[in-house]
Design an enzyme around this catalytic site. Structure first.
Site, PDB file in Angstrom:
ATOM      1  CD  GLU A  84     -11.249 -53.121-139.419  1.00 36.81           C
ATOM      2  OE1 GLU A  84     -11.643 -53.820-138.294  1.00 36.81           O
ATOM      3  OE2 GLU A  84     -10.193 -52.644-139.509  1.00 36.81           O
ATOM      4  CG  ASP A  98     -24.387 -51.756-131.725  1.00 37.59           C
ATOM      5  OD1 ASP A  98     -25.058 -52.560-131.312  1.00 37.59           O
ATOM      6  OD2 ASP A  98     -24.487 -50.431-131.502  1.00 37.59           O
ATOM      7  CE  LYS A 131     -33.928 -52.187-126.025  1.00 33.72           C
ATOM      8  NZ  LYS A 131     -34.249 -50.734-125.608  1.00 33.72           N
ATOM      9  CG  ASP A 144     -18.693 -60.513-128.129  1.00 34.93           C
ATOM     10  OD1 ASP A 144     -18.500 -59.425-129.061  1.00 34.93           O
ATOM     11  OD2 ASP A 144     -19.248 -60.327-126.744  1.00 34.93           O
ATOM     12  CB  THR A 153     -10.389 -56.508-132.950  1.00 34.51           C
ATOM     13  OG1 THR A 153     -11.082 -56.969-132.228  1.00 34.51           O
ATOM     14  CG2 THR A 153     -10.581 -57.097-134.539  1.00 34.51           C
ATOM     15  CD  GLU A 154      -8.793 -51.845-131.551  1.00 39.46           C
ATOM     16  OE1 GLU A 154      -9.174 -50.839-131.640  1.00 39.46           O
ATOM     17  OE2 GLU A 154      -9.090 -52.865-132.559  1.00 39.46           O
ATOM     18  CE1 TYR A 155     -15.591 -53.023-127.788  1.00 46.28           C
ATOM     19  CE2 TYR A 155     -14.909 -52.341-129.924  1.00 46.28           C
ATOM     20  CZ  TYR A 155     -15.517 -52.179-128.551  1.00 46.28           C
ATOM     21  OH  TYR A 155     -16.079 -50.973-128.349  1.00 46.28           O
ATOM     22  CD  GLU A 156     -10.289 -61.928-132.482  1.00 46.20           C
ATOM     23  OE1 GLU A 156      -9.815 -63.287-132.395  1.00 46.20           O
ATOM     24  OE2 GLU A 156     -10.114 -61.033-133.191  1.00 46.20           O
TER      25      GLU A 156
END
Length: 215
Positions: free
Chosen positions: A48, A122, A126, A158, A195-198
């Site tokens: 990962e 990330d 930009k 996302d 995941t946590e972000y998911e």
């Protein structure tokens, strides 16, 4: 933005030295990860990229004891959180490495890895920072060297802009894209590990993009 390392993080990580690697990576480990796991049965090696606080990799390893997993994460403070979860679940098939993914070719030999996971990296929104995105073609060529023929990447984000950019990069690199979805949770597969972000973005109603890329 990099996190500030909390006091005594390095000392606390020493408590998990049996599965956490914090020293400078050299070529002694390159090509020898199966030996490090004590594996002589040819188990798959999965990695990962950016393991965060470890929810994903620990759940994955718990459900797949027949495979070995390595989590790479540059932030030592975050690795400490992941290490605690590995220890709590008593997982012997996980190693965590404090490591900069930009140097990934120094840590794995050619054809050593079976699969990579890139979860909510990330997006570097930009345009001038496009080369920093983990799905930029420069990174894809690095992954090609360490993955076995037919090796795969599972990619989730996302960020639709990053996802569209990534699909273009995959095509440019001549890679096959499978299991493509722009809304993973609309018909979420039972085997999906969040995941946590998911969980965070899903709770906000943000669609999750996912695909599997074959080399």
């Amino acid at each position: 933005m990099r996190l500030r390392k909390k006091p005594h993080t390095d000392e606390k990580l020493k408590n998990f030295s049996d599965f956490v690697i914090t020293d400078k990576i050299d070529e002694e480990r390159r090509g020898h990860w199966r030996e490090i796991f004590g594996d002589d049965s040819g188990k798959e090696l999965r990695v990962e990229l950016g393991t965060g606080k470890g929810d994903f990799i620990t759940s994955l390893a718990e459900k797949n004891p027949d495979k070995n997993f390595i989590g790479l994460e540059v932030e030592a403070t975050v690795v400490l959180a992941a290490a605690r979860k590995v220890a709590e679940k008593k997982l012997s098939n996980v190693r965590l490495v404090v490591f900069d993914i930009n140097e990934i070719s120094k840590i794995f030999a050619e054809n050593e890895v079976d699969m990579l996971y890139i979860n909510f990296c990330d997006p570097w929104p930009k345009k001038r920072h496009a080369k920093r995105r983990l799905t930029y073609i420069k990174f894809l060529e690095m992954y090609r060297k360490i993955l076995k023929p037919g090796g795969k990447i599972q990619f989730k984000t996302d960020n639709r802009g990053l996802f569209d950019f990534s699909l273009e990069q995959f095509e440019q690199a001549g890679l096959k894209v499978h299991e493509l979805t722009f809304d993973l949770h609309a018909a979420e597969p039972a085997e999906n590990i969040r995941t946590e972000y998911e969980n965070k973005f899903s709770a906000l109603g943000v669609p999750i993009n996912r695909c599997v890329v074959e080399f």
